[in-house]
Design an enzyme around this catalytic site. Structure first.
Site, PDB file in Angstrom:
ATOM      1  N   ASP A 233       0.867  -1.178   0.000  1.00  0.00           N
ATOM      2  CA  ASP A 233       0.000   0.000   0.000  1.00  0.00           C
ATOM      3  C   ASP A 233       0.907   1.232   0.000  1.00  0.00           C
ATOM      4  O   ASP A 233       1.606   1.478   0.986  1.00  0.00           O
ATOM      5  CB  ASP A 233      -0.881  -0.033   1.262  1.00  0.00           C
ATOM      6  CG  ASP A 233      -1.812   1.163   1.347  1.00  0.00           C
ATOM      7  OD1 ASP A 233      -1.622   2.137   0.588  1.00  0.00           O
ATOM      8  OD2 ASP A 233      -2.730   1.114   2.184  1.00  0.00           O
ATOM      9  N   VAL A 234       0.888   2.006  -1.082  1.00  0.00           N
ATOM     10  CA  VAL A 234       1.819   3.140  -1.175  1.00  0.00           C
ATOM     11  C   VAL A 234       1.516   4.223  -0.135  1.00  0.00           C
ATOM     12  O   VAL A 234       2.364   5.062   0.156  1.00  0.00           O
ATOM     13  CB  VAL A 234       1.851   3.779  -2.595  1.00  0.00           C
ATOM     14  CG1 VAL A 234       2.379   2.796  -3.628  1.00  0.00           C
ATOM     15  CG2 VAL A 234       0.496   4.348  -2.990  1.00  0.00           C
TER      16      VAL A 234
ATOM     17  N   TYR B 194      -9.808  14.250  -5.551  1.00  0.00           N
ATOM     18  CA  TYR B 194      -8.884  13.914  -6.650  1.00  0.00           C
ATOM     19  C   TYR B 194      -8.183  15.180  -7.149  1.00  0.00           C
ATOM     20  O   TYR B 194      -6.967  15.185  -7.368  1.00  0.00           O
ATOM     21  CB  TYR B 194      -9.666  13.239  -7.778  1.00  0.00           C
ATOM     22  CG  TYR B 194      -8.788  12.647  -8.863  1.00  0.00           C
ATOM     23  CD1 TYR B 194      -8.087  11.469  -8.646  1.00  0.00           C
ATOM     24  CD2 TYR B 194      -8.669  13.262 -10.101  1.00  0.00           C
ATOM     25  CE1 TYR B 194      -7.274  10.922  -9.643  1.00  0.00           C
ATOM     26  CE2 TYR B 194      -7.864  12.724 -11.101  1.00  0.00           C
ATOM     27  CZ  TYR B 194      -7.180  11.552 -10.871  1.00  0.00           C
ATOM     28  OH  TYR B 194      -6.376  11.008 -11.857  1.00  0.00           O
TER      29      TYR B 194
ATOM     30  N   LYS C  58      -4.124  15.739  -6.982  1.00  0.00           N
ATOM     31  CA  LYS C  58      -3.312  15.858  -8.197  1.00  0.00           C
ATOM     32  C   LYS C  58      -2.631  17.230  -8.310  1.00  0.00           C
ATOM     33  O   LYS C  58      -1.559  17.333  -8.909  1.00  0.00           O
ATOM     34  CB  LYS C  58      -4.156  15.549  -9.432  1.00  0.00           C
ATOM     35  CG  LYS C  58      -4.535  14.066  -9.530  1.00  0.00           C
ATOM     36  CD  LYS C  58      -3.319  13.175  -9.744  1.00  0.00           C
ATOM     37  CE  LYS C  58      -3.672  11.704  -9.788  1.00  0.00           C
ATOM     38  NZ  LYS C  58      -2.513  10.846 -10.074  1.00  0.00           N
TER      39      LYS C  58
ATOM     40  N   THR D  31      -9.148   3.333 -18.832  1.00  0.00           N
ATOM     41  CA  THR D  31      -8.757   2.379 -17.779  1.00  0.00           C
ATOM     42  C   THR D  31      -9.948   2.168 -16.842  1.00  0.00           C
ATOM     43  O   THR D  31     -10.918   2.938 -16.877  1.00  0.00           O
ATOM     44  CB  THR D  31      -7.575   2.902 -16.937  1.00  0.00           C
ATOM     45  OG1 THR D  31      -8.075   3.888 -16.030  1.00  0.00           O
ATOM     46  CG2 THR D  31      -6.459   3.474 -17.784  1.00  0.00           C
TER      47      THR D  31
HETATM   48  N1  LIG Z   1      -7.434   6.822 -16.399  1.00  0.00           N
HETATM   49  C1  LIG Z   1      -7.360   8.141 -16.581  1.00  0.00           C
HETATM   50  O1  LIG Z   1      -8.166   8.741 -17.339  1.00  0.00           O
HETATM   51  C2  LIG Z   1      -6.286   8.929 -15.891  1.00  0.00           C
HETATM   52  C3  LIG Z   1      -6.134  10.273 -16.285  1.00  0.00           C
HETATM   53  C4  LIG Z   1      -5.169  11.033 -15.656  1.00  0.00           C
HETATM   54  C5  LIG Z   1      -4.359  10.476 -14.680  1.00  0.00           C
HETATM   55  N2  LIG Z   1      -4.537   9.182 -14.305  1.00  0.00           N
HETATM   56  C6  LIG Z   1      -3.669   8.671 -13.244  1.00  0.00           C
HETATM   57  O2  LIG Z   1      -2.944   7.552 -13.717  1.00  0.00           O
HETATM   58  C7  LIG Z   1      -2.643   6.686 -12.620  1.00  0.00           C
HETATM   59  C8  LIG Z   1      -3.103   5.279 -12.981  1.00  0.00           C
HETATM   60  O3  LIG Z   1      -4.512   5.304 -13.124  1.00  0.00           O
HETATM   61  P1  LIG Z   1      -5.302   4.200 -13.958  1.00  0.00           P
HETATM   62  O4  LIG Z   1      -6.311   4.938 -14.747  1.00  0.00           O
HETATM   63  O5  LIG Z   1      -4.378   3.282 -14.604  1.00  0.00           O
HETATM   64  O6  LIG Z   1      -6.095   3.480 -12.746  1.00  0.00           O
HETATM   65  P2  LIG Z   1      -6.516   1.951 -12.486  1.00  0.00           P
HETATM   66  O7  LIG Z   1      -6.641   1.224 -13.753  1.00  0.00           O
HETATM   67  O8  LIG Z   1      -7.667   1.991 -11.548  1.00  0.00           O
HETATM   68  O9  LIG Z   1      -5.225   1.397 -11.696  1.00  0.00           O
HETATM   69  C9  LIG Z   1      -4.893   1.905 -10.439  1.00  0.00           C
HETATM   70  C10 LIG Z   1      -3.822   1.029  -9.836  1.00  0.00           C
HETATM   71  O10 LIG Z   1      -3.401   1.580  -8.580  1.00  0.00           O
HETATM   72  C11 LIG Z   1      -3.398   0.547  -7.600  1.00  0.00           C
HETATM   73  N3  LIG Z   1      -3.602   1.171  -6.290  1.00  0.00           N
HETATM   74  C12 LIG Z   1      -4.665   1.877  -5.845  1.00  0.00           C
HETATM   75  N4  LIG Z   1      -4.456   2.297  -4.590  1.00  0.00           N
HETATM   76  C13 LIG Z   1      -3.237   1.838  -4.224  1.00  0.00           C
HETATM   77  C14 LIG Z   1      -2.456   1.947  -3.060  1.00  0.00           C
HETATM   78  N5  LIG Z   1      -2.891   2.625  -1.975  1.00  0.00           N
HETATM   79  N6  LIG Z   1      -1.242   1.353  -3.030  1.00  0.00           N
HETATM   80  C15 LIG Z   1      -0.778   0.682  -4.110  1.00  0.00           C
HETATM   81  N7  LIG Z   1      -1.458   0.563  -5.247  1.00  0.00           N
HETATM   82  C16 LIG Z   1      -2.676   1.133  -5.311  1.00  0.00           C
HETATM   83  C17 LIG Z   1      -4.529  -0.397  -8.042  1.00  0.00           C
HETATM   84  O11 LIG Z   1      -4.401  -1.715  -7.535  1.00  0.00           O
HETATM   85  P3  LIG Z   1      -5.020  -2.156  -6.097  1.00  0.00           P
HETATM   86  O12 LIG Z   1      -6.418  -1.668  -6.072  1.00  0.00           O
HETATM   87  O13 LIG Z   1      -4.852  -3.638  -6.072  1.00  0.00           O
HETATM   88  O14 LIG Z   1      -4.155  -1.476  -5.087  1.00  0.00           O
HETATM   89  C18 LIG Z   1      -4.277  -0.398  -9.543  1.00  0.00           C
HETATM   90  O15 LIG Z   1      -3.202  -1.279  -9.838  1.00  0.00           O
HETATM   91  C19 LIG Z   1      -3.366   7.277 -11.405  1.00  0.00           C
HETATM   92  O16 LIG Z   1      -2.465   8.074 -10.675  1.00  0.00           O
HETATM   93  C20 LIG Z   1      -4.427   8.166 -12.029  1.00  0.00           C
HETATM   94  O17 LIG Z   1      -4.789   9.210 -11.172  1.00  0.00           O
HETATM   95  C21 LIG Z   1      -5.470   8.379 -14.896  1.00  0.00           C
END
Ligand SMILES: NC(=O)c1ccc[n+]([C@@H]2O[C@H](COP(=O)([O-])OP(=O)(O)OC[C@H]3O[C@@H](n4cnc5c(N)ncnc54)[C@H](OP(=O)(O)O)[C@@H]3O)[C@@H](O)[C@H]2O)c1
Length: 315
Positions: A63-64, A155, A159, A191
């Site tokens: 857990d980060v 959020y 960010k 995602t």
């Molecule tokens: N998707 C978008 O449109 C978008 C846009 C801008 C920025 N982002 C950013 O990109 C990054 C990745 O997002 P994503 O869209 O790929 O999300 P995602 O598919 O929901 O993946 C999130 C990942 O983070 C892990 N996670 C969540 N809480 C955690 C914790 N406390 N400790 C360790 N791991 C944790 C989850 O696994 P577990 O639940 O097993 O921990 C999962 O592997 C995030 O920072 C998000 O804010 C995403």
């Protein structure tokens, strides 16, 4: 960089952008260290990485948001590998809702993973890189870290904090020529994060167009390891939106609510308040991609729902 396989630590590796980053690094023959809270899906990703050509794949559930757990993670990585080339922090969670509507534990949970988690990971990554004299830290921010939107209060705050952290680290590490800190800010990415989100808004979100693939963001993230840049926006439309927010605040404030509801929410499926995956992993929902389909079709469905509601109101 030597010809040896690189060692790349990826948080958020069980889903979306982190998973795509781990897989792409594996395809390039790197050693990958896979981090998320849930262990089960990480084992699947490790198998995929090994099959794709990874020099090795180490599963390290962490857990980060927990500083001691992140310290233990880095101890584990350091005893497994003599040198760490890169740390990509892509762990993240979302909650929808206004400031006064999001439950305190969920509000804190988003800040804990997204901001405190980024700080924890940076603390040990930078310490290690400075000792080694080299290494690249990639922090995943967001377009949302540059603007304000209705209904994503925790959020947005998390960010903005990640963006500040990246700039702070860049200033602090100017003296260490081999240490790089890159900040990558995606707009909408396909995602599962939207379906995994907590919500107090009555509806789930969806990625607004133009929607990038997680593989595209992964390519850009891994490019930072060879050609580090301080700030990268993924999709040019981010610049337009940021310009509107900063230079035309009145126009921005007028338009953001209706545009957000149509392009960044799914108003066709009302849902009860949920804490989503903010307080604990929901492993079943972790996938490479989301499952909300074409964003333009989503907008069309939202508009149709609004017209239908308007017709009902008029009758
Ligand atoms: N998707 C978008 O449109 C978008 C846009 C801008 C920025 N982002 C950013 O990109 C990054 C990745 O997002 P994503 O869209 O790929 O999300 P995602 O598919 O929901 O993946 C999130 C990942 O983070 C892990 N996670 C969540 N809480 C955690 C914790 N406390 N400790 C360790 N791991 C944790 C989850 O696994 P577990 O639940 O097993 O921990 C999962 O592997 C995030 O920072 C998000 O804010 C995403």
């Amino acid at each position: 960089m030597s010809g040896d396989p690189r060692v790349v630590v990826v948080t958020g590796a069980s889903s979306g952008i982190g998973r795509a980053t781990a897989l792409r690094a594996a395809e390039g023959g790197d050693h990958v260290v896979l981090v998320s809270r849930g262990a089960g899906v990480l084992e699947d990703v490790a198998r995929e990485c090994r099959a794709s050509g990874a020099a090795s794949a180490l599963v390290a559930p962490t857990d980060v948001g927990d500083d001691q757990a992140v310290a233990a993670l880095f101890d584990q990585v350091r005893s497994a590998y003599p040198h760490v080339d890169a740390v990509v922090n892509a762990a993240g969670v979302v909650a929808y809702g206004r400031t006064e509507d999001v439950d305190a534990d969920v509000f804190e949970g988003v800040l804990r993973t997204n901001l405190i988690g980024s700080i924890n990971v940076s603390r040990y990554a930078v310490r290690l890189f400075r000792q080694q004299g080299s290494g690249t830290l990639v922090l995943t921010g967001s377009l949302i870290g540059h603007i304000a939107v209705p209904s994503m209060s925790p959020y947005v705050l998390s960010k903005w904090g990640v963006r500040a952290l990246a700039r702070q680290l860049q200033v602090e590490n100017r003296d260490a020529k081999g240490v790089h800190v890159s900040y990558v800010a995606p707009g909408g990415v396909d995602t599962p994060i939207y379906e995994q989100a907590a919500t107090y808004d009555g509806y789930l979100g969806r990625p607004p167009p133009p929607v990038a693939s997680p593989e595209k963001v992964a390519r850009i993230i891994l490019r930072q390891l060879e050609h580090p840049r301080q700030r990268v926006q993924v999709n040019l439309s981010n610049h337009v939106i940021r310009f509107g927010f900063s230079a035309l605040p009145r126009v921005y404030d007028l338009l953001v609510e209706p545009l957000f509801r149509v392009a960044a929410m799914d108003v066709t499926k009302p849902i009860a308040p949920t804490t989503g995956n903010v307080l604990a992993a929901r492993e079943d929902g972790n996938q490479l991609r989301g499952s909300q389909g074409n964003p333009l079709a989503g907008i069309a469905r939202n508009l149709a729902a609004k017209v239908k509601a308007g017709t009902k109101d008029a009758a």
